[in-house]
Design an enzyme around this catalytic site. Structure first.
Site, PDB file in Angstrom:
ATOM      1  N   LEU A 156      20.732  20.277  18.387  1.00  0.00           N
ATOM      2  CA  LEU A 156      19.958  20.200  17.146  1.00  0.00           C
ATOM      3  C   LEU A 156      20.893  19.720  16.044  1.00  0.00           C
ATOM      4  O   LEU A 156      22.005  20.240  15.908  1.00  0.00           O
ATOM      5  CB  LEU A 156      19.409  21.600  16.782  1.00  0.00           C
ATOM      6  CG  LEU A 156      18.830  21.753  15.369  1.00  0.00           C
ATOM      7  CD1 LEU A 156      17.538  20.958  15.216  1.00  0.00           C
ATOM      8  CD2 LEU A 156      18.555  23.232  15.049  1.00  0.00           C
ATOM      9  N   SER A 182       9.701  17.005  -5.464  1.00  0.00           N
ATOM     10  CA  SER A 182      11.000  17.333  -6.057  1.00  0.00           C
ATOM     11  C   SER A 182      12.146  16.403  -5.639  1.00  0.00           C
ATOM     12  O   SER A 182      13.241  16.871  -5.326  1.00  0.00           O
ATOM     13  CB  SER A 182      11.365  18.794  -5.748  1.00  0.00           C
ATOM     14  OG  SER A 182      10.389  19.651  -6.257  1.00  0.00           O
ATOM     15  N   GLU A 196      19.000  18.045  -9.321  1.00  0.00           N
ATOM     16  CA  GLU A 196      18.420  18.645 -10.537  1.00  0.00           C
ATOM     17  C   GLU A 196      18.787  20.133 -10.669  1.00  0.00           C
ATOM     18  O   GLU A 196      18.726  20.697 -11.764  1.00  0.00           O
ATOM     19  CB  GLU A 196      16.892  18.515 -10.533  1.00  0.00           C
ATOM     20  CG  GLU A 196      16.379  17.084 -10.759  1.00  0.00           C
ATOM     21  CD  GLU A 196      16.576  16.150  -9.564  1.00  0.00           C
ATOM     22  OE1 GLU A 196      16.603  16.639  -8.420  1.00  0.00           O
ATOM     23  OE2 GLU A 196      16.737  14.931  -9.772  1.00  0.00           O
ATOM     24  N   GLU A 200       3.506  13.947   7.622  1.00  0.00           N
ATOM     25  CA  GLU A 200       2.404  14.862   7.306  1.00  0.00           C
ATOM     26  C   GLU A 200       3.019  15.965   6.445  1.00  0.00           C
ATOM     27  O   GLU A 200       4.083  16.500   6.776  1.00  0.00           O
ATOM     28  CB  GLU A 200       1.822  15.472   8.584  1.00  0.00           C
ATOM     29  CG  GLU A 200       1.330  14.445   9.600  1.00  0.00           C
ATOM     30  CD  GLU A 200       0.135  13.634   9.106  1.00  0.00           C
ATOM     31  OE1 GLU A 200      -0.687  14.180   8.349  1.00  0.00           O
ATOM     32  OE2 GLU A 200       0.051  12.443   9.470  1.00  0.00           O
ATOM     33  N   ASP A 244      11.201  26.747  -0.925  1.00  0.00           N
ATOM     34  CA  ASP A 244      10.982  27.140  -2.311  1.00  0.00           C
ATOM     35  C   ASP A 244      10.452  28.579  -2.420  1.00  0.00           C
ATOM     36  O   ASP A 244       9.693  29.031  -1.564  1.00  0.00           O
ATOM     37  CB  ASP A 244       9.981  26.165  -2.951  1.00  0.00           C
ATOM     38  CG  ASP A 244       9.951  26.298  -4.467  1.00  0.00           C
ATOM     39  OD1 ASP A 244      10.926  26.805  -5.041  1.00  0.00           O
ATOM     40  OD2 ASP A 244       8.946  25.895  -5.073  1.00  0.00           O
ATOM     41  N   GLY A 245      10.864  29.250  -3.479  1.00  0.00           N
ATOM     42  CA  GLY A 245      10.289  30.570  -3.773  1.00  0.00           C
ATOM     43  C   GLY A 245      11.256  31.738  -3.721  1.00  0.00           C
ATOM     44  O   GLY A 245      10.854  32.883  -3.955  1.00  0.00           O
ATOM     45  N   ASN A 246      12.539  31.465  -3.446  1.00  0.00           N
ATOM     46  CA  ASN A 246      13.516  32.565  -3.373  1.00  0.00           C
ATOM     47  C   ASN A 246      13.596  33.358  -4.674  1.00  0.00           C
ATOM     48  O   ASN A 246      13.596  34.593  -4.669  1.00  0.00           O
ATOM     49  CB  ASN A 246      14.917  32.024  -3.104  1.00  0.00           C
ATOM     50  CG  ASN A 246      15.089  31.501  -1.711  1.00  0.00           C
ATOM     51  OD1 ASN A 246      14.285  31.787  -0.840  1.00  0.00           O
ATOM     52  ND2 ASN A 246      16.144  30.743  -1.492  1.00  0.00           N
ATOM     53  N   TRP A 257      21.527  21.451 -10.791  1.00  0.00           N
ATOM     54  CA  TRP A 257      22.699  21.697 -11.652  1.00  0.00           C
ATOM     55  C   TRP A 257      22.275  22.259 -13.002  1.00  0.00           C
ATOM     56  O   TRP A 257      23.093  22.826 -13.727  1.00  0.00           O
ATOM     57  CB  TRP A 257      23.497  20.404 -11.861  1.00  0.00           C
ATOM     58  CG  TRP A 257      24.196  19.950 -10.615  1.00  0.00           C
ATOM     59  CD1 TRP A 257      23.802  18.955  -9.783  1.00  0.00           C
ATOM     60  CD2 TRP A 257      25.390  20.493 -10.037  1.00  0.00           C
ATOM     61  NE1 TRP A 257      24.677  18.830  -8.720  1.00  0.00           N
ATOM     62  CE2 TRP A 257      25.665  19.761  -8.860  1.00  0.00           C
ATOM     63  CE3 TRP A 257      26.283  21.526 -10.395  1.00  0.00           C
ATOM     64  CZ2 TRP A 257      26.768  20.024  -8.037  1.00  0.00           C
ATOM     65  CZ3 TRP A 257      27.389  21.783  -9.578  1.00  0.00           C
ATOM     66  CH2 TRP A 257      27.614  21.041  -8.426  1.00  0.00           C
ATOM     67  N   ARG A 312      20.447  24.746 -13.455  1.00  0.00           N
ATOM     68  CA  ARG A 312      20.321  26.218 -13.383  1.00  0.00           C
ATOM     69  C   ARG A 312      21.554  26.886 -14.002  1.00  0.00           C
ATOM     70  O   ARG A 312      22.630  26.289 -14.047  1.00  0.00           O
ATOM     71  CB  ARG A 312      20.188  26.657 -11.930  1.00  0.00           C
ATOM     72  CG  ARG A 312      18.910  26.139 -11.349  1.00  0.00           C
ATOM     73  CD  ARG A 312      18.581  26.778 -10.028  1.00  0.00           C
ATOM     74  NE  ARG A 312      17.295  26.252  -9.616  1.00  0.00           N
ATOM     75  CZ  ARG A 312      16.511  26.781  -8.710  1.00  0.00           C
ATOM     76  NH1 ARG A 312      16.884  27.863  -8.075  1.00  0.00           N
ATOM     77  NH2 ARG A 312      15.354  26.238  -8.408  1.00  0.00           N
ATOM     78  N   HIS A 345      17.638  34.602  -2.984  1.00  0.00           N
ATOM     79  CA  HIS A 345      18.400  33.582  -2.243  1.00  0.00           C
ATOM     80  C   HIS A 345      19.056  34.209  -1.008  1.00  0.00           C
ATOM     81  O   HIS A 345      19.082  33.610   0.064  1.00  0.00           O
ATOM     82  CB  HIS A 345      19.479  32.961  -3.138  1.00  0.00           C
ATOM     83  CG  HIS A 345      18.917  32.127  -4.259  1.00  0.00           C
ATOM     84  ND1 HIS A 345      17.969  31.157  -4.067  1.00  0.00           N
ATOM     85  CD2 HIS A 345      19.179  32.131  -5.599  1.00  0.00           C
ATOM     86  CE1 HIS A 345      17.669  30.581  -5.227  1.00  0.00           C
ATOM     87  NE2 HIS A 345      18.382  31.168  -6.172  1.00  0.00           N
ATOM     88  N   ARG A 389       6.686  22.538   2.571  1.00  0.00           N
ATOM     89  CA  ARG A 389       7.191  23.127   1.333  1.00  0.00           C
ATOM     90  C   ARG A 389       6.546  24.499   1.177  1.00  0.00           C
ATOM     91  O   ARG A 389       5.323  24.619   1.127  1.00  0.00           O
ATOM     92  CB  ARG A 389       6.853  22.273   0.116  1.00  0.00           C
ATOM     93  CG  ARG A 389       7.391  22.927  -1.153  1.00  0.00           C
ATOM     94  CD  ARG A 389       7.121  22.145  -2.425  1.00  0.00           C
ATOM     95  NE  ARG A 389       7.858  22.792  -3.501  1.00  0.00           N
ATOM     96  CZ  ARG A 389       8.606  22.181  -4.407  1.00  0.00           C
ATOM     97  NH1 ARG A 389       8.705  20.884  -4.399  1.00  0.00           N
ATOM     98  NH2 ARG A 389       9.240  22.867  -5.339  1.00  0.00           N
TER      99      ARG A 389
HETATM  100  C1  FPP Z   1      14.459  27.307  -3.927  1.00  0.00           C
HETATM  101  O1  FPP Z   1      13.968  28.507  -4.444  1.00  0.00           O
HETATM  102  C2  FPP Z   1      15.666  27.540  -3.169  1.00  0.00           C
HETATM  103  C3  FPP Z   1      16.881  27.036  -3.462  1.00  0.00           C
HETATM  104  C4  FPP Z   1      17.153  26.161  -4.623  1.00  0.00           C
HETATM  105  C5  FPP Z   1      18.050  27.359  -2.635  1.00  0.00           C
HETATM  106  C6  FPP Z   1      17.805  27.485  -1.172  1.00  0.00           C
HETATM  107  C7  FPP Z   1      19.005  28.030  -0.540  1.00  0.00           C
HETATM  108  C8  FPP Z   1      19.031  28.909   0.493  1.00  0.00           C
HETATM  109  C9  FPP Z   1      17.839  29.418   1.178  1.00  0.00           C
HETATM  110  C10 FPP Z   1      20.334  29.416   0.977  1.00  0.00           C
HETATM  111  C11 FPP Z   1      21.350  28.428   1.482  1.00  0.00           C
HETATM  112  C12 FPP Z   1      20.890  27.509   2.534  1.00  0.00           C
HETATM  113  C13 FPP Z   1      21.456  27.249   3.754  1.00  0.00           C
HETATM  114  C14 FPP Z   1      20.987  26.034   4.465  1.00  0.00           C
HETATM  115  C15 FPP Z   1      22.431  28.090   4.443  1.00  0.00           C
HETATM  116  P1  FPP Z   1      13.907  28.666  -6.021  1.00  0.00           P
HETATM  117  O2  FPP Z   1      15.155  29.291  -6.479  1.00  0.00           O
HETATM  118  O3  FPP Z   1      13.582  27.354  -6.645  1.00  0.00           O
HETATM  119  O4  FPP Z   1      12.714  29.668  -6.161  1.00  0.00           O
HETATM  120  P2  FPP Z   1      11.654  29.751  -7.343  1.00  0.00           P
HETATM  121  O5  FPP Z   1      10.750  28.556  -7.209  1.00  0.00           O
HETATM  122  O6  FPP Z   1      10.961  31.022  -7.053  1.00  0.00           O
HETATM  123  O7  FPP Z   1      12.430  29.748  -8.628  1.00  0.00           O
END
Ligand code: FPP
Length: 224
Positions: free
Chosen positions: A122, A180, A59, A191, A12-14, A61, A63, A29, A172
């Site tokens: 893996l 979520s 969920e 854990e 989370d956090g992208n 979707w 966005r 992202h 997380r």
């Molecule tokens: C949550 O951050 C992240 C996502 C919903 C997407 C994660 C996807 C990737 C890292 C890329 C694809 C993955 C693979 C396995 C190749 P957010 O958008 O909810 O961030 P926010 O909380 O800051 O809005």
């Protein structure tokens, strides 16, 4: 010391990271992929056999279409670009969740699963259009005509994660303390580590610190 077979991660956090840089959520992202690559490398180094990454929830979707499409394109580019090297590294790709994307993406995901199916170093479960409640519903519907009483084993066998041990730890990132709708059945005794950093800022050092802390945690499983 606790052994680790399976790590599950809510990345989370992208979006916030992208905005913090004065750029777009999608920029975040894109940067998030670098962290995914680092985590895969470190997970192999630590000889952990299963890694589950939450990439797109049922969920998500909600966005905007532009962001959804960007995420799917990113995944497509990542798989096209890395499939050979993932396969050479003996990594098995498994998608958990229902594949209801474009035919092109569905075929690519099926191909990635097929090509890497025999790999044993893996297993990476990519949770895509994944939601725990959906997964449980899917399992219960498959079991509804069973004559005998439904057992825990029956449910486990009908989850998308069948053949995967439950994660010993869930991480997380992104400074939010919620689950979520992720692996709710499977994390009954995991854990949980909530990390303040946003996913693109999460480093190998941060990951290894969590793994070390987990190894020393006393796990009781209801005992004393
Ligand atoms: C949550 O951050 C992240 C996502 C919903 C997407 C994660 C996807 C990737 C890292 C890329 C694809 C993955 C693979 C396995 C190749 P957010 O958008 O909810 O961030 P926010 O909380 O800051 O809005």
């Amino acid at each position: 010391m606790n052994q680790i077979k399976h790590v599950a991660i809510i990345m989370d956090g992208n979006g916030r990271w992208g905005i913090k840089q004065g750029k777009t959520r999608n920029f975040g992202h894109e940067k998030g992929i670098k962290t995914v690559e680092m985590i895969i490398k470190e997970t192999i180094k630590k000889k952990i056999k299963f890694l589950t990454l939450f990439a797109f929830s049922t969920e998500n979707w909600k966005r905007p279409q532009g962001e959804r499409n960007f995420l799917f394109k990113l995944l497509e580019f990542y798989i096209k670009d890395k499939l050979d090297s993932l396969n050479k590294e003996k990594i098995k790709i498994k998608i958990i969740g229902q594949k209801i994307f474009t035919n092109k993406l569905n075929s690519l995901l099926n191909y990635a699963e097929y090509k890497t199916r025999k790999n044993k170093k893996l297993q990476i479960n990519i949770a895509l259009n994944y939601g725990s409640k959906n997964e449980l519903l899917h399992a219960f519907n498959k079991l509804k005509n069973k004559k005998k009483k439904i057992t825990i084993r029956d449910i486990k066998k009908n989850l998308f994660t069948k053949n995967t041990p439950d994660p010993e730890l869930l991480i997380r990132t992104g400074n939010t303390k919620r689950l979520s709708n992720f692996l709710l059945w499977q994390i009954a005794y995991s854990e949980i580590f909530f990390e303040k950093k946003l996913w693109p800022d999460f480093t190998a050092h941060d990951y290894n610190k969590i793994l070390s802390k987990f190894r020393k945690t006393k796990r009781n499983f209801g005992n004393i």
